[in-house]
Every structure is written in C-alpha cells, then in structure tokens.
Design an enzyme around this catalytic site. Structure first.
Site, PDB file in Angstrom:
ATOM      1  N   CYS A  61      -4.111  -1.982   5.451  1.00  0.00           N
ATOM      2  CA  CYS A  61      -5.421  -2.371   4.929  1.00  0.00           C
ATOM      3  C   CYS A  61      -5.287  -3.237   3.686  1.00  0.00           C
ATOM      4  CB  CYS A  61      -6.245  -1.125   4.620  1.00  0.00           C
ATOM      5  SG  CYS A  61      -7.902  -1.531   4.008  1.00  0.00           S
ATOM      6  N   GLU A 227     -10.799 -11.406  10.869  1.00  0.00           N
ATOM      7  CA  GLU A 227     -10.710 -10.357  11.889  1.00  0.00           C
ATOM      8  C   GLU A 227     -11.578 -10.700  13.092  1.00  0.00           C
ATOM      9  OE1 GLU A 227     -10.468  -6.115  10.197  1.00  0.00           O
ATOM     10  OE2 GLU A 227     -11.536  -7.220   8.634  1.00  0.00           O
TER      11      GLU A 227
END
Length: 349
Positions: A61, A227
């Site tokens: 992350c 993303e």
C-alpha cells in the site's frame, strides 16, 4: 511461534507505542484465557490499534501515511444475516461519505464468510464485463442471481453465516456511487461509456493481530488514478480498452513510434482523475501519492521504525521513474499485525 508469545509481542508494542503503562495485568488475563481455551479475545481498543498498525505494515500500500485515521468498526457481535447485510451496507455508505471517502475496516467474527474479492466489483461474462470477475459472476448466478450481461453490472454481496448456505444480496438503490469517465479536451471519450465505482473495499484478506486471525474484514482507502486507468481499464486481461481509448482520442495508431499507447495511458489517467474530482469523489494522483509515501517514510524513521514494502506495488505503473519509490528497493519482510492475502481468494494483478 506460540500464541501467547505472539500476543505478548503485540500487547507490549501497543502499550509501548500508546504509552499505556505496564501490560503485565493484561498479559496475565490473556495467558489465562489461552491456557483455558487456546484462544484469546481482543478488546475493542486492541482491535482498533491492531487494525491501524496492520495498515501501517501493509507492504503493497502506497497510502499508508493515513494509517492513524482508519475508522475501525468492531462488528464481532453480528451473528445473523439481516444484521450482517445492514452492517455491510452501512460500511459502504459511511466509507463513501458522499464522495469524501473515509478509510474504514469492519471486523466480523469468523462465523461470517464473505465470497467477494471487493464489496463492489463489476460482473464478468464471456465477452463483456470484467474478466477478473467471471468466477465470482458464475458463483452468484449459481445461487440465483440473474443479470443481463453488460460491462458495468455491480455484483451482489455473496456471503454465508455459520454453517448456512451461500446467499446473495443486491445492494439497495443509490448505495453504490459511480463516476462516469469523461475528458475535458476529448469529448469522444465519453462515448465509450466508461465508469468506475468510488470506493475500493477489499474483502478477501485476513487480518492478523497478535496471532489471532480474522477472516472477514472488508477495508478501504481511496483510489489512486492509475489503479483504474492503467490497470483496470487497459490491462489486456482486464477491460483491455487501450485501443478503444486511443481511437476516441484520435491518436495516430499506425506505428509504435507515434507513442499512441503511452499517450493514451496519460490521457485516460487524466480523465479518471479529473472525472473523480469533478464528481467530488476523493482521488489521488500517482505523483502526489508517492510524495505522501515519502512523508510516511520520514515519519516512521522519526518514530524509530523502518518501512517495509513491495517495490512492484509501490512504484506506480505510469511514469514510475518520476517518483522516488522507483529508484531504490524495499525490504519486503511481513510484519505483524498485517492484512494477509489468502491463496485462491484474492486474484493478483
């Protein structure tokens, strides 16, 4: 490592970081419970701290700067379908927050099982939709869900409680916020009908805290534009829309050296980012996210901690050399607490 040793390491870290004093009494309680049941029960405070540190330790992350802001919902008391479905919809609603997304995790007992990779995903059929969701779509259809094939059909919630059968639940009208993708300078992009949901709520990972594993822990941050734009829309094993996007942008696709692929990726990333922002939905660009991660690294160093990470996830897929993450490696050691991928449950990129 034995369970009590794992518990001890976690509790001592928590008491030290939060300056809670001597953990001896709490460790004595835990040891007694483990000796009697081979298990121990976290307090809500331990659950909150553990979940936040699990985000801090999440090697893949880039958004860990905000780990302290994670809202932790202790839903371990839920033991029936109606309350579970209501709790899930509450998570989606509260995390979406009208577009100003709130990082959130809901933690359920292991008597509740989720079968969704993310709480919100688009269905996948033979020729349309998200190929990544084909197995989940077939599973939903097997338990009675019906839909007319399309590119952006929201899959239902798939779950079971206790030893019951798998059920599906279609989310209530208006719950799922979606963003139509448009480009300020290329109006034909709108004709592709691209859109995406506002909040990525991962629901296929285990949360491990001090040796205790929670299997049903949907959690979310917010999207980084690449993303959606560079991976979901253009990977050839996902929506595979790169050529369609380039045509909508009227790029010269006659040869590689027109750089039409690269230019299409930049423009679709621009379109995704600004579509989300125009819709007042939280979104971060990859350059800003990298700068935020650099701040996270500095703060961790000041706190006397080192940062672990997986390079291939922390270097963004668009113009990675423009970010500091690209230029050095990371120690990929997994620390506890953490969110852990389960084999055959979370498809990888």
């Amino acid at each position: 490592m034995g369970l009590f040793k794992q518990a001890t390491e976690f509790i001592e870290m928590m008491y030290d970081e939060l300056k809670l004093g001597d953990p001896a009494n709490r460790l004595s309680e835990i040891k007694k419970e483990i000796d009697e049941t081979n298990h121990y029960t976290h307090t809500s405070k331990e659950l909150e701290y553990g979940a936040r540190v699990a985000w801090r330790n999440s090697n893949r992350c880039i958004g860990r700067l905000y780990w302290k802001s994670l809202v932790v919902r202790d839903e371990r008391h839920i033991d029936n379908e109606a309350d579970f479905v209501e709790s899930i919809e509450t998570h989606i609603n509260d995390a979406t927050n009208g577009g100003k997304i709130v990082p959130m995790v809901s933690i359920y007992s292991n008597d509740v099982t989720l079968y969704n990779e993310q709480l919100i995903r688009y269905a996948g059929y033979d020729n349309v939709g998200d190929p990544r969701s084909r197995a989940a779509t077939k599973q939903a259809e097997k338990v009675g869900w019906k839909s007319e094939p399309g590119d952006f059909n929201v899959l239902p919630l798939l779950y079971k409680v206790g030893d019951g059968e798998i059920h599906y639940h279609e989310y209530r009208e208006g719950l799922i916020k979606e963003v139509d993708i448009e480009h300020h300078h290329y109006p034909k992009l709108k004709d592709l009908g691209l859109k995406w949901y506002a909040v990525p709520i991962i629901s296929c990972m285990d949360l491990e805290i001090g040796g205790i594993y929670y299997h049903t822990t949907p959690f979310n941050g917010w999207y980084m534009e690449t993303e959606i734009a560079v991976r979901n829309f253009t990977d050839d094993y996902r929506y595979n829309k790169l050529e369609s996007i380039a045509k909508a942008l009227e790029l010269d696709m006659s040869k590689t050296t027109t750089y039409w692929r690269d230019r299409a990726l930049v423009e679709i990333s621009y379109a995704v980012y600004h579509s989300f922002r125009d819709s007042k939905v939280t979104m971060v660009d990859h350059i800003t996210a990298s700068k935020q991660f650099k701040t996270f690294e500095r703060l961790e160093q000041e706190a006397g901690r080192t940062v672990t990470g997986k390079w291939s996830w922390l270097a963004p897929p668009l113009s990675p050399s423009l970010t500091h993450n690209y230029h050095y490696g990371f120690d990929n050691t997994m620390r506890s607490p953490n969110f852990l991928y389960r084999e055959n449950k979370c498809p990888m990129h």
